[in-house]
Design an enzyme around this catalytic site. Sequence first.
Site, PDB file in Angstrom:
ATOM      1  N   CYS A 262      12.861 -20.784 -16.940  1.00  0.00           N
ATOM      2  CA  CYS A 262      11.485 -20.402 -17.353  1.00  0.00           C
ATOM      3  C   CYS A 262      11.258 -21.104 -18.610  1.00  0.00           C
ATOM      4  CB  CYS A 262      11.572 -18.683 -17.268  1.00  0.00           C
ATOM      5  SG  CYS A 262      13.063 -18.409 -18.956  1.00  0.00           S
ATOM      6  N   HIS A 310      13.377 -13.840 -21.260  1.00  0.00           N
ATOM      7  CA  HIS A 310      12.120 -14.932 -20.327  1.00  0.00           C
ATOM      8  C   HIS A 310      10.505 -15.262 -20.466  1.00  0.00           C
ATOM      9  CE1 HIS A 310      11.303 -15.594 -16.037  1.00  0.00           C
ATOM     10  NE2 HIS A 310      10.161 -15.067 -16.525  1.00  0.00           N
ATOM     11  N   HIS A 322       5.315 -18.146 -13.823  1.00  0.00           N
ATOM     12  CA  HIS A 322       6.428 -18.182 -14.153  1.00  0.00           C
ATOM     13  C   HIS A 322       7.345 -18.409 -13.917  1.00  0.00           C
ATOM     14  CE1 HIS A 322       8.013 -14.313 -13.254  1.00  0.00           C
ATOM     15  NE2 HIS A 322       7.064 -14.661 -12.878  1.00  0.00           N
TER      16      HIS A 322
END
Length: 347
Positions: A262, A310, A322
């Site tokens: 990520c 994240h 993402h």
Amino acid sequence: MGAHRRPRQRATGGGRARTAATITLAGAATATGLGGGTGHADPQPTAAQVRAKVDKLYQEAEVATEKYNGAKEKADAAEQRLEDLRDEAARKEDRLNSAREALGSVAAAQYRSGGLDPALQLALSSDPDRYLDGAAFAERAGSRQQAEVGRVRKELRDIEQLRGAARVEVSSLKSRRAELKRHRETVTGKLESARRLLSRLTTEERADVGDRASRSAPGPRESLSASAQAPNSRAAAAVAYAYQKLGSPYVWGATGPNAFDCSGLTQAAYRAAGVSLPRTTYAQIDAGRRVPRSELLPGDLVFFYSGISHVGIYVGNGQMIHAPNPSAPVRVAPVDEMPFAGATRVV
């Protein structure tokens, strides 16, 4: 030797032990057969329970991944510092050799003229410590000789300081590498546990784990619209890069160009826009100006979970791009898919 062995005796408790074991086994069998089902194995988890466990494992793996990324960044920095120190020490050793050669020329001339100055004898010694301890001898040399001796003395001290700093960096590097190993083992362990759980599901159920976001692939119009709404050209370039990487696989620790985790995706996107971002989510959140969720614009970094584990790139209309986890490639997903923790506008 046999004459000294004790005669084998029948253990008086052996029969009782065997009897007790028999009773225990019989009781276990009775409990299994007649105990109303108390011996049944635990029921298999449902597909929904497996998905929940897998999601939790992926989230824990991502936390460990970001710790790994941070430790790797520090290890790489320590390795670079060590290399720089070694290069500088090598340059100073070259200068030291030049200075000693200059002193050698003076010494040769003095020898031919009938004597060798004590300071030169000391400076040309193969024992630097002895030279440094006896540096007072340099005061007896002439001005030119004294300057040359002083130069040698300084180079020796500088080299020793560099070697001391290098020893510190070697120790730091060893510690960072041990930390990397621990985080790597945590990540791979979590991912292996998730893989075992997923193997219990049908093909359709496994696909559902990795494909719960919108299944419609955005087209060029969405990409151009998002870039046009970005607050500046760098954000627009980062958004365009993220759209180009849709479908790329998630690989933990990867920063592109063909696979990402990520924070690796967001770092690569802004790198393509000429902006250097830190490697980890918990550092990237401080790489710009915080913005409230109600004011998000394309290119803003959006962060999730309380530990900031994240990150994605906002592209407008409540959507982000993402790199989710190993079960799904880089994709567009709703921002409200995960617990929102904050947003940053890279400036």
